[in-house]
Design a protein around this motif. Sequence first.
Motif, PDB file in Angstrom:
ATOM      1  N   UNK A 161       0.833  -1.195   0.000  1.00 11.62           N
ATOM      2  CA  UNK A 161       0.000   0.000   0.000  1.00 11.62           C
ATOM      3  C   UNK A 161       0.868   1.245   0.000  1.00 11.62           C
ATOM      4  N   UNK A 162       0.354   2.285  -0.616  1.00  7.10           N
ATOM      5  CA  UNK A 162       0.977   3.603  -0.530  1.00  7.10           C
ATOM      6  C   UNK A 162      -0.142   4.602  -0.314  1.00  7.10           C
TER       7      UNK A 162
ATOM      8  N   UNK B 169       4.581  -4.824  -8.593  1.00  4.49           N
ATOM      9  CA  UNK B 169       4.712  -3.378  -8.428  1.00  4.49           C
ATOM     10  C   UNK B 169       5.147  -2.668  -9.700  1.00  4.49           C
ATOM     11  N   UNK B 170       6.018  -3.303 -10.450  1.00  9.39           N
ATOM     12  CA  UNK B 170       6.562  -2.624 -11.614  1.00  9.39           C
ATOM     13  C   UNK B 170       7.450  -1.473 -11.190  1.00  9.39           C
ATOM     14  N   UNK B 171       7.505  -0.462 -11.982  1.00 15.90           N
ATOM     15  CA  UNK B 171       8.374   0.688 -11.708  1.00 15.90           C
ATOM     16  C   UNK B 171       7.521   1.899 -11.345  1.00 15.90           C
ATOM     17  N   UNK B 172       6.789   1.799 -10.269  1.00  9.55           N
ATOM     18  CA  UNK B 172       5.947   2.911  -9.832  1.00  9.55           C
ATOM     19  C   UNK B 172       6.841   4.027  -9.302  1.00  9.55           C
TER      20      UNK B 172
ATOM     21  N   UNK C  88       6.292   6.535  -7.541  1.00  3.87           N
ATOM     22  CA  UNK C  88       5.966   7.045  -6.205  1.00  3.87           C
ATOM     23  C   UNK C  88       6.676   6.293  -5.100  1.00  3.87           C
ATOM     24  N   UNK C  89       7.273   5.165  -5.429  1.00  4.29           N
ATOM     25  CA  UNK C  89       7.861   4.318  -4.397  1.00  4.29           C
ATOM     26  C   UNK C  89       9.262   4.753  -4.011  1.00  4.29           C
ATOM     27  N   UNK C  90       9.553   4.554  -2.756  1.00  2.00           N
ATOM     28  CA  UNK C  90      10.899   4.779  -2.247  1.00  2.00           C
ATOM     29  C   UNK C  90      11.409   3.443  -1.729  1.00  2.00           C
ATOM     30  N   UNK C  91      12.543   3.440  -1.130  1.00  2.00           N
ATOM     31  CA  UNK C  91      13.089   2.213  -0.564  1.00  2.00           C
ATOM     32  C   UNK C  91      12.740   2.085   0.911  1.00  2.00           C
TER      33      UNK C  91
END
Length: 121
Positions: free
Chosen positions: A46-47, A77-80, A82-85
């Motif tokens: 989730x984000x 997830x792919x390359x979203x 909005x995601x961080x590590x």
Amino acid sequence: MSNSLNSHLAQSPSGFDAGEHAMRLALQEAEKALKHEDVPVGAVVLLDGEVLARGKNERELLGDPTAHAEIGSLYNLGADPRLTHNFEVEGGVLEQECAELLQRFFAGKRLPADNNVRPLG
């Protein structure tokens, strides 16, 4: 857990808190794994309260020993952008319900006791 995630999920129609809501989504995925005789484990990513990815165990279905729920959800997830590590993991959420699901699964897999079978050695 982020405030936006908490506030979004706290207002969910089901009335669950954020962690419980997310875990119920993962349990839905786990139930799907039962349809193909896989260990019932599910995962969601989730984000800000939005489900970005879902996964369930598919080791038996795909014949792939790496096809675990958490791996599947990450692959999805792919390359979203909005995601961080930075990830948060919350333990103990719906622990009893999760344990019961796994116990039912493995109880159904156990063979009946056979008094004629002796241990090796």
